[in-house]
Design an enzyme around this catalytic site. Structure first.
Site, mmCIF file in Angstrom:
data_model
loop_
_atom_site.group_PDB
_atom_site.id
_atom_site.type_symbol
_atom_site.label_atom_id
_atom_site.label_comp_id
_atom_site.label_asym_id
_atom_site.label_seq_id
_atom_site.Cartn_x
_atom_site.Cartn_y
_atom_site.Cartn_z
ATOM 1 N N SER A 211 -69.069 11.036 -14.646
ATOM 2 C CA SER A 211 -69.560 11.258 -15.873
ATOM 3 C C SER A 211 -71.121 11.156 -15.573
ATOM 4 O O SER A 211 -71.570 10.352 -15.232
ATOM 5 C CB SER A 211 -68.961 10.523 -17.046
ATOM 6 O OG SER A 211 -68.023 10.908 -17.491
ATOM 7 N N HIS B 280 -69.246 16.772 -17.108
ATOM 8 C CA HIS B 280 -68.375 17.264 -16.041
ATOM 9 C C HIS B 280 -68.164 18.883 -15.949
ATOM 10 O O HIS B 280 -67.464 19.588 -16.637
ATOM 11 C CB HIS B 280 -66.909 16.651 -16.306
ATOM 12 C CG HIS B 280 -66.673 15.418 -16.002
ATOM 13 N ND1 HIS B 280 -66.435 14.640 -14.878
ATOM 14 C CD2 HIS B 280 -67.031 14.129 -16.977
ATOM 15 C CE1 HIS B 280 -66.358 13.570 -15.099
ATOM 16 N NE2 HIS B 280 -66.767 13.237 -16.270
ATOM 17 N N HIS C 94 -59.130 14.222 -16.058
ATOM 18 C CA HIS C 94 -58.828 12.803 -16.618
ATOM 19 C C HIS C 94 -57.465 13.126 -17.616
ATOM 20 O O HIS C 94 -57.145 13.940 -17.920
ATOM 21 C CB HIS C 94 -59.913 12.319 -17.631
ATOM 22 C CG HIS C 94 -61.429 12.315 -17.099
ATOM 23 N ND1 HIS C 94 -62.131 13.248 -17.248
ATOM 24 C CD2 HIS C 94 -61.985 11.057 -16.589
ATOM 25 C CE1 HIS C 94 -63.291 12.855 -16.648
ATOM 26 N NE2 HIS C 94 -63.334 11.515 -16.203
ATOM 27 N N TYR D 87 -56.649 11.313 -20.038
ATOM 28 C CA TYR D 87 -57.024 11.420 -21.390
ATOM 29 C C TYR D 87 -57.020 12.783 -22.001
ATOM 30 O O TYR D 87 -56.984 13.318 -23.161
ATOM 31 C CB TYR D 87 -57.832 10.463 -22.042
ATOM 32 C CG TYR D 87 -59.463 11.031 -21.498
ATOM 33 C CD1 TYR D 87 -59.990 12.062 -22.035
ATOM 34 C CD2 TYR D 87 -59.976 10.090 -20.441
ATOM 35 C CE1 TYR D 87 -61.428 12.316 -21.456
ATOM 36 C CE2 TYR D 87 -61.172 10.342 -20.193
ATOM 37 C CZ TYR D 87 -61.822 11.409 -20.449
ATOM 38 O OH TYR D 87 -63.110 11.714 -20.010
ATOM 39 N N GLU D 88 -57.448 13.904 -21.049
ATOM 40 C CA GLU D 88 -57.455 15.071 -21.426
ATOM 41 C C GLU D 88 -56.109 16.013 -21.609
ATOM 42 O O GLU D 88 -56.151 17.100 -21.893
ATOM 43 C CB GLU D 88 -58.224 15.931 -20.443
ATOM 44 C CG GLU D 88 -59.866 15.496 -20.259
ATOM 45 C CD GLU D 88 -60.477 16.236 -19.200
ATOM 46 O OE1 GLU D 88 -60.901 17.535 -19.107
ATOM 47 O OE2 GLU D 88 -60.566 15.793 -17.913
ATOM 48 N N ALA E 188 -68.510 6.502 -14.017
ATOM 49 C CA ALA E 188 -69.249 5.642 -14.825
ATOM 50 C C ALA E 188 -68.314 4.657 -15.469
ATOM 51 O O ALA E 188 -67.253 4.928 -15.821
ATOM 52 C CB ALA E 188 -69.909 6.901 -16.080
ATOM 53 N N MET F 151 -62.101 5.198 -16.958
ATOM 54 C CA MET F 151 -60.980 5.948 -17.302
ATOM 55 C C MET F 151 -60.358 6.899 -16.059
ATOM 56 O O MET F 151 -59.576 7.920 -16.456
ATOM 57 C CB MET F 151 -61.155 6.648 -18.537
ATOM 58 C CG MET F 151 -61.794 5.861 -19.915
ATOM 59 S SD MET F 151 -62.139 6.953 -21.167
ATOM 60 C CE MET F 151 -63.007 5.893 -22.176
ATOM 61 N N SER F 152 -61.031 6.749 -14.817
ATOM 62 C CA SER F 152 -60.545 7.721 -13.809
ATOM 63 C C SER F 152 -60.414 6.960 -12.609
ATOM 64 O O SER F 152 -60.151 5.700 -12.327
ATOM 65 C CB SER F 152 -61.734 8.334 -13.820
ATOM 66 O OG SER F 152 -62.718 7.696 -13.029
ATOM 67 N N ASN G 274 -72.882 0.887 -19.488
ATOM 68 C CA ASN G 274 -72.920 0.077 -20.770
ATOM 69 C C ASN G 274 -72.421 -1.262 -20.344
ATOM 70 O O ASN G 274 -71.421 -1.270 -19.664
ATOM 71 C CB ASN G 274 -72.234 0.822 -22.072
ATOM 72 C CG ASN G 274 -70.720 1.277 -21.387
ATOM 73 O OD1 ASN G 274 -70.558 2.063 -20.601
ATOM 74 N ND2 ASN G 274 -69.910 0.455 -22.306
ATOM 75 N N HIS H 232 -70.168 8.187 -25.561
ATOM 76 C CA HIS H 232 -70.263 8.926 -24.198
ATOM 77 C C HIS H 232 -71.805 9.494 -24.110
ATOM 78 O O HIS H 232 -72.176 9.784 -22.721
ATOM 79 C CB HIS H 232 -69.345 10.179 -24.221
ATOM 80 C CG HIS H 232 -69.040 10.932 -23.097
ATOM 81 N ND1 HIS H 232 -68.814 10.306 -21.974
ATOM 82 C CD2 HIS H 232 -69.269 12.197 -22.734
ATOM 83 C CE1 HIS H 232 -68.753 11.194 -21.031
ATOM 84 N NE2 HIS H 232 -69.210 12.449 -21.373
HETATM 85 O O1 LIG Z 1 -65.349 10.566 -14.965
HETATM 86 P P1 LIG Z 1 -65.562 9.093 -15.181
HETATM 87 O O2 LIG Z 1 -64.769 8.250 -14.996
HETATM 88 O O3 LIG Z 1 -67.024 8.817 -14.538
HETATM 89 O O4 LIG Z 1 -66.136 9.019 -16.826
HETATM 90 C C1 LIG Z 1 -66.112 7.991 -17.666
HETATM 91 C C2 LIG Z 1 -64.981 7.544 -18.245
HETATM 92 C C3 LIG Z 1 -64.845 8.628 -19.415
HETATM 93 O O5 LIG Z 1 -64.245 9.876 -19.003
HETATM 94 C C4 LIG Z 1 -66.103 8.704 -19.948
HETATM 95 C C5 LIG Z 1 -66.435 7.760 -21.123
HETATM 96 O O6 LIG Z 1 -67.690 8.056 -21.397
HETATM 97 O O7 LIG Z 1 -66.953 8.058 -18.685
HETATM 98 N N1 LIG Z 2 -62.882 2.410 -20.568
HETATM 99 C C1 LIG Z 2 -64.396 2.709 -20.519
HETATM 100 N N2 LIG Z 2 -64.746 3.681 -19.850
HETATM 101 C C2 LIG Z 2 -66.061 3.949 -19.791
HETATM 102 N N3 LIG Z 2 -66.720 4.675 -19.205
HETATM 103 C C3 LIG Z 2 -68.208 4.258 -19.291
HETATM 104 N N4 LIG Z 2 -68.077 2.924 -20.149
HETATM 105 C C4 LIG Z 2 -66.910 2.705 -20.193
HETATM 106 C C5 LIG Z 2 -66.368 1.798 -21.040
HETATM 107 O O1 LIG Z 2 -66.943 0.887 -21.621
HETATM 108 N N5 LIG Z 2 -64.979 1.665 -21.049
#
Ligand SMILES: O=P(O)(O)O[C@@H]1C[C@H](O)[C@@H](CO)O1
Ligand SMILES: Nc1nc2[nH]cnc2c(=O)[nH]1
Length: 309
Positions: free
Chosen positions: A55, A86, A108, A110-111, A138, A241-242, A265, A280
């Protein structure tokens, strides 16, 4: 819709993607070969290195020279990217002289994509000839010593969704990709991790470099404070989340992996905190602010690896 139909195949031998999704089954070798052929039919390049942009980290693809951009929508059988930050392109070209394929945008769970579909592009890369994969993401910093903008070299992961059943290798195993029961003792290549830290030091990045453990959750909600404390207590430094499913599939196929987790964060561990909850937008903004450093780091590492790839 028929998957082979999407690939231009005949209805007679078609595989129903919706049916595969219902069964949580795998796309088989032949089908992935067709996705691969669709890509190879659009380019002369034969990449050795694969990169996945997290991200807000899609700028990494801009470092690729003589680039050719193939939108996922133009690749037969390739799912759509729906997340802001993305772009949804394969970018092919040369990074520090190395033929590279870059996913500017990942899929992802969650999509709505099952784990095997999220990781299908990794197998496509393998069939294209990619042997080394660099993954980026991220993440939230669970480790309270971490700061927003830190870059963590991933030394290990906890594939929490995999451990609890949403594993990308569930379904019939095709030995052409890898063994039924792959070991995951060294998911992230120790030499590449060391090279990453040495290179970061040379670039003067030590102040914001970390090495730690990433835990993969499903999302899309961010964590409650209790969930965050749980994840910290099981040994994770960052949460996202990835990444982990992609790495499992890459290792199953024998690829070498280097991973970077950008802390966007610091996760809130206390109940009823007056700290600002994550968004996000914050994730993308922080990733963007540090993106140039990560780009330089990756480009320099790849330059050092060039003769070996
Ligand atoms: O694709 P990534 O893992 O970098 O994205 C992170 C996880 C979620 O997709 C999103 C949450 O803000 O950022
Ligand atoms: N699950 C999760 N994914 C993130 N992606 C970027 N920040 C976060 C977070 O605080 N939690």
């Amino acid at each position: 819709m028929s998957f082979l139909g999407l690939l231009g195949g005949s209805a007679k031998s078609s595989v129903d993607l919706a049916e595969l999704q219902r069964k949580n089954s795998q796309i088989q070798y032949d089908e992935i070969q067709k996705v691969t052929s669709s890509v190879l039919g659009k380019t002369e390049l034969r990449p050795k290195l694969g990169i996945i942009c997290g991200s807000g980290l899609g700028g990494l693809a801009n470092e690729v020279k003589d680039s050719q951009v193939i939108p996922y929508a133009e690749i037969d059988g390739f799912p759509k990217c729906t997340v802001p930050g993305h772009a949804g392109n394969l970018v092919l070209g040369y990074l520090s002289g190395v033929p590279t394929v870059c996913m500017q945008g990942r899929l992802h769970f969650y999509e709505g994509h099952p784990a095997w579909l999220v990781t299908m592009p990794i197998r496509m890369m393998k069939l294209i000839g990619v042997e080394t994969l660099i993954v980026t993401n991220a993440s939230g910093g669970l480790n309270q010593d971490y700061n927003s903008g830190d870059i963590m070299v991933i030394k290990d992961h906890i594939n929490l969704t995999g451990l609890t059943g949403q594993h990308p290798l569930v379904g019939p195993n095709d030995e052409k990709f890898g063994p039924r029961f792959p070991a995951m003792t060294t998911p992230y290549d120790p030499e590449l991790r060391q090279l990453a830290q040495e290179t970061a030091k040379e670039l003067g990045f030590s102040g914001f470099m970390r090495e730690g453990v990433y835990v993969k959750v499903s999302g899309p909600s961010y964590e409650t404070p209790s969930e965050s404390r749980l994840l910290r207590s099981i040994g994770a430094d960052t949460v996202g989340m990835s990444t982990a499913p992609e790495v499992v599939v890459a290792r199953h196929a024998g690829m070498k992996v280097l991973g970077f987790s950008m802390v966007t964060n610091v996760v809130i561990l206390e109940q009823d905190s007056d700290k600002t909850p994550p968004t996000h937008q914050e994730v993308m903004d922080t990733a963007n602010a540090r993106a140039k450093d990560l780009q330089l780091l990756v480009k320099t590492i790849v330059g050092k690896l060039a003769s070996t790839l």
